[in-house]
Design an enzyme around this catalytic site. Structure first.
Site, PDB file in Angstrom:
ATOM      1  N   LYS A 212      -0.709  21.740  19.215  1.00 44.65           N
ATOM      2  CA  LYS A 212      -0.797  20.712  20.250  1.00 44.65           C
ATOM      3  C   LYS A 212       0.327  20.890  21.263  1.00 44.65           C
ATOM      4  O   LYS A 212       1.454  21.240  20.906  1.00 44.65           O
ATOM      5  CB  LYS A 212      -0.725  19.325  19.601  1.00 44.65           C
ATOM      6  CG  LYS A 212      -0.987  18.158  20.555  1.00 44.65           C
ATOM      7  CD  LYS A 212      -1.002  16.833  19.792  1.00 44.65           C
ATOM      8  CE  LYS A 212      -1.245  15.642  20.707  1.00 44.65           C
ATOM      9  NZ  LYS A 212      -1.258  14.358  19.974  1.00 44.65           N
TER      10      LYS A 212
ATOM     11  N   SER B 231      -5.018  11.291  20.704  1.00 43.94           N
ATOM     12  CA  SER B 231      -4.595  12.148  21.794  1.00 43.94           C
ATOM     13  C   SER B 231      -4.708  13.642  21.498  1.00 43.94           C
ATOM     14  O   SER B 231      -4.620  14.475  22.402  1.00 43.94           O
ATOM     15  CB  SER B 231      -3.150  11.819  22.170  1.00 43.94           C
ATOM     16  OG  SER B 231      -2.265  12.100  21.088  1.00 43.94           O
TER      17      SER B 231
ATOM     18  N   SER C   9      -3.915   9.516  16.452  1.00 43.25           N
ATOM     19  CA  SER C   9      -4.187  10.658  17.326  1.00 43.25           C
ATOM     20  C   SER C   9      -4.580  11.940  16.613  1.00 43.25           C
ATOM     21  O   SER C   9      -4.967  12.910  17.260  1.00 43.25           O
ATOM     22  CB  SER C   9      -2.973  10.939  18.217  1.00 43.25           C
ATOM     23  OG  SER C   9      -2.824   9.926  19.178  1.00 43.25           O
TER      24      SER C   9
END
Length: 488
Positions: A77, A152, A176
């Site tokens: 990420k 997210s 997330s």
């Protein structure tokens, strides 16, 4: 050559037997990423050059036969620092930020011989639940490109679900990891707070953030957690590793395991088909020998309100460091220091980030601190106590990961509160610092439904045990979206 449907253990056997090399596997992975990227937009940066250098070094040193992750590609990420690879947090503010160090989780993965192939797209600074607030455009759901992938950690989930990569890392502040795992039909785990070092993670809510793994199956998820979990002197909130192998209970039966089903998790606001799926899953656990009983978590309904005060307050403090002076975006239309600060932040941050900074600043301001931030902390304690009462009598808690399946792109952007409520079922887990996993449990409207299992602190191996028992006796994890090569 493609290895889409090979498990990590199957890939390891191919690498050890030298039927393939780490370089060949990395090249095939990079080709997978590129071939699907136009449809998904799941990556911010594809680290082709760095990945091939890593792979060559591993080939020259030789695959470690005792280490199942040696030579395996990994997507990371974009809010997790990677040495020499852009780390933007999907924000204009950090469009040119290239760290000179690896986050501890990444360093641990590299020590195991994993190869970082790229940085995945995300909601800007991890603020969002749909994958749509990224400066680099929205990621698409792997199952239906007109739907959100969740957030997210949108790119990390979509990349695994679509077969771009087998494993990825995300971060979870209020859901997330688990929510995008649910929306994309894969396995995502938020570890107990402190299990994985936060050093090198671009901070959002420091008392809530936790790095965790995505994978297509429960065992592969646990193998990745094995690689990244560690105590770390560079993160004072990290905890000693209690267990050497998070896969230790996988394969054991769950006869007699007590599982709680909170009535609040199946109440108002939960899609009827999602509710039916979870009730069917509860019956399935009973068939496997578990005892499933209804309980109450009475303060969980306050979780969203508490979270958006605490997380936004912590974010307003953490994001003060992005000022246009030391690194990142600097406004060119400034004539003095104050204008550099104001213009750089106004232009560098997106709308959702600015909204949360303002909310947090308000909550911490003189005259409102006691009414909002302090009171939120008190209610957080009540939420923690609710969990403690349940875990005094039960091993795990079961419920949906999200109130609905993935929704249409651009359908909730006009209504931030409605989007915030999509994290209703995941937020309490972060507030209490507990581990939680999302696994595929069925389908609604052709889209995956996620089942969430929550445990007391440091019970990841028990969560994996129950999740693996469910997975072994169902085939939801075997269903694949069309982009991966499936029929759905």
């Amino acid at each position: 050559m493609t290895f889409n449907n090979k498990t990590i253990e199957e890939l390891h056997n191919l690498l050890v037997s030298k039927e393939i090399s780490a370089t060949e596997l990395t090249q095939a992975t990079l080709e997978n990423i590129k071939s699907r990227e136009e449809a998904l937009n799941s990556f911010v940066t594809i680290a082709e050059e760095q990945a091939l250098v890593q792979a060559k070094a591993i080939d020259e040193a030789g695959i470690d036969a005792d280490n199942v992750l040696s030579g395996i590609p990994l997507a990371v990420k974009d809010n997790i620092s990677t040495d020499g690879i852009l780390t933007t947090a999907a924000s204009k503010m950090l469009y040119n930020y290239e760290p000179i160090f690896d986050a501890t989780a990444v360093a641990n993965a590299k020590t195991k011989g994993m190869i970082v192939v790229g940085k995945t797209n995300m909601d800007e600074f991890a603020m969002g639940g749909s994958g749509e607030t990224s400066h680099y455009g929205a990621t698409k759901n792997a199952w239906d490109h007109s739907k959100v992938p969740g957030g997210s950690s949108s790119g990390s989930a979509a990349a695994v679900a679509s077969g771009q990569v087998r494993l990825s890392l995300g971060s979870d502040t209020g859901g997330s990891i688990r929510q995008p795992a649910a929306f994309n039909g894969i396995v995502g785990l938020k570890p107990t707070y402190g299990t994985v070092s936060r050093f090198g993670l671009i901070a959002f809510g420091s008392s809530l953030d936790q790095i965790g793994p995505f994978a297509p199956t429960v065992k592969e998820n646990a193998l990745l957690l094995n690689a990244i979990a560690s105590e770390d002197a560079k993160d004072s909130t990290s905890a000693p590793v209690r267990i050497a192998d998070f896969t230790s209970k996988i394969g054991q039966d769950i006869k007699g395991m007590k599982i709680a089903l909170p009535k609040e998790y199946l109440g108002e606001g939960i899609n009827p088909e999602v509710k039916e799926t979870i009730l069917n899953a509860a019956k399935h656990f009973e068939k496997l020998g578990a005892i499933v009983e209804e309980v109450s978590l009475p303060h969980s309904k306050y979780g969203v309100a508490v979270y958006y005060i605490i997380a936004s307050s912590e974010a307003s403090s953490n994001l003060q460091r992005f000022d246009g002076i030391r690194y990142g975006y600097r406004a060119e239309d400034a004539t003095n220091l104050d204008e550099i600060y104001v213009n750089s932040r106004s232009q560098g941050f997106g709308e959702e980030v600015k909204r949360r900074i303002m909310l947090g600043t308000f909550s911490l301001s003189s005259g409102y601190y006691d009414a909002y931030y302090k009171k939120a902390g008190q209610v957080r304690t009540l939420i923690i106590q609710d969990f403690e009462k349940v875990f005094a009598d039960y091993d795990l808690i079961l419920g949906p990961t999200a109130p609905s399946v993935a929704y249409d792109l651009d359908s909730l952007n006009h209504d931030p509160v409605a989007m915030y409520l999509a994290d209703l079922l995941t937020i309490p887990v972060n507030l209490a610092g507990l581990p939680g996993i999302s696994i595929p449990a069925g389908f609604s409207q052709g889209l995956p439904v996620g089942l969430q299992l929550i445990g007391p602190k440091y019970s990841e191996e028990t969560i994996y045990q129950a999740a693996a028992a469910f997975e072994a006796t169902t085939d939801y994890h075997k269903q694949q979206p069309v982009i991966f090569g499936g029929d759905n």
